[in-house]
Design an enzyme around this catalytic site. Structure first.
Site, mmCIF file in Angstrom:
data_model
loop_
_atom_site.group_PDB
_atom_site.id
_atom_site.type_symbol
_atom_site.label_atom_id
_atom_site.label_comp_id
_atom_site.label_asym_id
_atom_site.label_seq_id
_atom_site.Cartn_x
_atom_site.Cartn_y
_atom_site.Cartn_z
ATOM 1 N N PHE A 117 0.861 -1.183 0.000
ATOM 2 C CA PHE A 117 0.000 0.000 0.000
ATOM 3 C C PHE A 117 0.897 1.232 0.000
ATOM 4 C CE2 PHE A 117 -4.703 0.369 1.301
ATOM 5 C CZ PHE A 117 -5.095 -0.596 0.398
ATOM 6 N N GLN A 230 -8.406 14.187 3.896
ATOM 7 C CA GLN A 230 -7.715 13.376 2.887
ATOM 8 C C GLN A 230 -8.487 13.331 1.576
ATOM 9 O OE1 GLN A 230 -6.817 8.873 3.307
ATOM 10 N NE2 GLN A 230 -4.854 9.939 3.233
ATOM 11 N N HIS A 232 -8.588 11.208 -1.779
ATOM 12 C CA HIS A 232 -8.102 9.933 -2.323
ATOM 13 C C HIS A 232 -7.817 10.107 -3.804
ATOM 14 C CE1 HIS A 232 -7.809 5.698 -3.320
ATOM 15 N NE2 HIS A 232 -7.862 5.402 -2.033
ATOM 16 N N LEU A 242 -15.241 4.881 -4.557
ATOM 17 C CA LEU A 242 -13.821 4.575 -4.399
ATOM 18 C C LEU A 242 -13.357 3.406 -5.273
ATOM 19 C CD1 LEU A 242 -11.275 5.296 -2.642
ATOM 20 C CD2 LEU A 242 -11.805 3.197 -1.429
ATOM 21 N N GLU A 245 -6.990 1.647 -3.253
ATOM 22 C CA GLU A 245 -5.537 1.715 -3.429
ATOM 23 C C GLU A 245 -4.971 0.309 -3.685
ATOM 24 O OE1 GLU A 245 -3.770 4.516 -0.787
ATOM 25 O OE2 GLU A 245 -2.091 3.195 -0.343
ATOM 26 N N ARG A 276 -0.975 9.047 -0.304
ATOM 27 C CA ARG A 276 -2.139 9.575 -1.028
ATOM 28 C C ARG A 276 -2.064 11.068 -1.321
ATOM 29 N NH1 ARG A 276 -6.799 6.110 2.137
ATOM 30 N NH2 ARG A 276 -6.264 4.181 1.081
ATOM 31 N N HIS A 341 -11.984 11.831 1.023
ATOM 32 C CA HIS A 341 -12.057 10.418 1.397
ATOM 33 C C HIS A 341 -12.066 10.175 2.903
ATOM 34 C CE1 HIS A 341 -11.539 6.123 1.022
ATOM 35 N NE2 HIS A 341 -10.405 6.153 1.687
ATOM 36 N N ARG A 376 -3.099 10.396 6.248
ATOM 37 C CA ARG A 376 -3.214 9.005 6.705
ATOM 38 C C ARG A 376 -2.692 8.060 5.634
ATOM 39 N NH1 ARG A 376 -7.016 4.807 5.827
ATOM 40 N NH2 ARG A 376 -8.444 6.101 4.626
#
Ligand SMILES: Cc1cc2nc3c(=O)[nH]c(=O)nc-3n(C[C@H](O)[C@H](O)[C@H](O)COP(=O)(O)OP(=O)(O)OC[C@H]3O[C@@H](n4cnc5c(N)ncnc54)[C@H](O)[C@@H]3O)c2cc1C
Length: 565
Positions: A117, A230, A232, A242, A245, A276, A341, A376
């Site tokens: 990730f 955040q 995304h 979404l 990721e 991100r 996000h 994050r």
């Protein structure tokens, strides 16, 4: 009046994990505006992080490396004591979930599989195909039922009842009947999720209105670091659903209209798996500089992974692309754009989930502990919910167990109920012709226009003044429909007041932070400024709007450095 020793508001993964724990110490109940299994956690796709070090590719991984990646990803704003707690406990929480029956995806030899990730030095994101949140939620719900936790489903909390700096309960109404009630409790855990619906472009669902944050804010608790929102990188164009990721973790490429893997320009080493904030800004830059597809989006290409891998590891995103964009990722690239996000900021609390109100705890996305700082890492939020959900439950349960039962404060509860009843009555009567839905959509559009990925002083000041105007129009709402059963008109009006309060806080906090850090980019202050702003913002409610104060960041072993990927 309904009484429990511990009341948990929110039935997502954080709330359920808290309830499983608190019920070991005290009589516990969960109150949730939707059935727990419909909580937003169920939408989580990609996975949950833990340094299991159980496969060849991550044999050298450990909690310290996970902690360092998290702190660096946070642009050094995370509190390092809290990050240590989260990353140390991660493997134990995952194994616990596995033992409770969560069907994690497996390696050939039966180990829990982990995918790479963004911003992570090793593949440490455990997953259950691309439906990880759903499986974790069901697993936790079963355990909560086993523990005989009492559930109040489709109840909507409206305020916290506080006396002499200590929590005494909450007010809430039963959405099914419209009946308003006082719930008394020795300890309350807020686990109400994020505030993504404040933005017109968001991967979040419409129940993510930040309700618990607003309840805590009105009760006098500060909201911390709310400027950090955040965005995304890969939300499906145009719906903003979404695309995990995990699609890049499995090896997907980001490609512009010229067919270039443009991340080469921005993060040559990590490429698509940079954190991100960096990937989102890179996509937006490509679009803004004319290299987007139709000037609107870029492509996420997973075709080279092959049909078998897409079907086994990414079946959910294939379904989403087929259903909502009429595209089969096996044969065509997916159109993606950045969208809101996650809410990094939230209810100010420490690593024990304690707020400044005695007996009031917070966990999950509504809380700011702070483990995510300014940005994050993917896979760290589900982890945050299970680690700090457990801690909040333990703390609340113990607090309740050790707090003697006091005689019921009838006047306090009566006043709290009357305040809420009066407010609802005023909404029924109306005071003008403003429409809740129109105001809400104006606010959501405004947040995208002025408080999205790229911000500046003029835009934020304009946002503040327009939010003030929306606030005045909120005082002149048309009468709300007077029915009692499932009165969504009433809920939308209550939510709107809360969302406007939070939007004001985001804008005020963003104005106060004259630097660029993580997800918060000030075009007029393009550099990170550790001398002035290595600190948290704390927003307190006053009659004149949010008052911003600052508190120090807890630095332990990792000194701030330039982030390179
Ligand atoms: C599409 C999507 C995919 C994601 N994928 C991942 C991922 O792969 N990995 C990862 O780590 N993170 C992921 N995240 C983030 C993560 O899923 C969330 O941060 C996390 O699940 C939040 O859990 P929670 O328990 O705090 O809140 P939620 O699951 O949102 O639950 C909130 C609860 O509060 C209740 N509630 C709210 N207000 C009230 C009120 N006023 N009264 C009563 N009840 C109330 C709701 O009914 C609900 O039960 C994703 C997020 C999104 C949007």
């Amino acid at each position: 009046m309904i009484s429990h020793e511990v009341l948990i508001v929110g039935g997502g993964l954080a709330g359920l994990r808290a309830a499983i724990e608190s019920s070991k110490y005290a009589d516990s109940a969960v109150l949730s505006r939707v059935h727990p299994l419909r909580s937003h956690t169920g939408a989580a796709q990609g996975g949950i992080n833990a340094s299991l070090a159980n496969i060849e590719a991550n044999r050298d991984d450990n909690w310290e490396k996970h902690a360092y990646d998290t702190v660096k990803g946070s642009d050094f704003l995370a509190d390092q004591d809290a990050v240590e707690v989260m990353t140390r406990e991660a493997p134990e929480r995952i194994i616990e979930m596995e033992h409770w029956g969560c069907p994690f995806s497996r390696t050939q030899d039966g180990k829990i599989a982990q995918r790479p990730f963004g911003g992570a030095g090793y593949p440490r994101t455990c997953y259950a195909a691309d439906k990880t949140g759903h499986y974790l939620l069901v697993t936790a719900y079963e355990q909560a039922l086993k523990q005989k936790v009492k559930f109040y489903n489709e109840w909507f909390a409206t305020s916290a009842i506080v006396d002499n700096g200590a929590i005494k309960g909450i007010t809430a109404f039963d959405i099914l009947t419209g009946d308003l009630e006082v719930f008394t409790a020795k300890a309350v855990v807020l686990a109400t999720g994020g505030a993504g619906w404040l933005y017109g472009k968001s991967t979040n669902s419409m129940i993510n209105t930040g309700s618990g944050m607003a309840i805590a804010y009105r009760a006098g608790v500060a909201l911390k670091d709310m400027e950090f929102v955040q965005f995304h990188p890969t939300a499906l164009y145009p719906t903003c659903i979404l695309i995990t990721e995990g699609a890049r973790g499995e090896g997907g490429y980001l490609v512009n209209s010229k067919g270039e893997r443009f991340m080469q320009r921005y993060a040559a080493k990590a490429m698509e798996l940079a954190p991100r904030d960096i990937v989102s800004r890179s996509i937006q830059k490509e679009i803004d500089e004319g290299r987007g597809v139709k000037d609107l989006y870029v492509h996420l290409d997973v075709r080279h992974l092959g049909k078998n891998k897409i079907l086994s590891n990414l079946p959910g995103i294939r379904d989403i692309a087929m259903q909502f964009a009429d595209i089969d990722p096996v044969n065509e690239p997916i159109p993606v754009q950045p969208a809101q996000h996650y809410t990094m900021g939230g209810i100010d609390c420490n690593a024990k989930c304690e707020t400044t109100i005695k007996g009031l705890y917070a966990a999950g996305e509504c809380a700011c502990i702070s483990v995510h700082g300014a940005n994050r890492l993917g896979g760290n939020s589900l982890l945050d919910t299970v680690v700090f959900g457990k801690i909040a439950g333990e703390q609340a349960g113990n607090f309740a167990k050790n707090t003697p039962q006091e005689t019921k404060k009838e006047a306090l509860y009566g006043d709290a109920l009357k305040t809420e009843k009066d407010q609802i009555q005023r909404l029924f009567e109306g005071s003008g012709d403003a429409d809740t839905a129109l105001l809400r959509e104006e606010m959501r559009g405004l947040m995208v226009d002025k408080a999205f990925m790229f911000r500046n002083k003029d835009g934020l000041i304009e946002a503040k003044s327009k939010l003030d105007q929306l606030g005045s129009r909120l005082g002149k709402l048309r009468p709300i429909a007077r029915y009692k059963v499932f009165n969504l008109d009433l809920i939308r009006a209550i939510e709107l007041r809360e969302m406007l309060e939070l939007a004001e806080v985001i804008v005020a906090s963003a104005l106060s932070r004259e630097e660029s850090r993580g997800s918060h980019v000030r075009l007029d202050f393009p550099k990170r400024d550790d001398t002035r702003f290595l600190k948290h913002t704390l927003a307190y409610k006053t009659a004149d709007g949010p008052r911003i104060e600052f508190s120090p960041v807890k630095i332990a072993r990792w000194q701030p450095e330039e982030r390179k990927y």
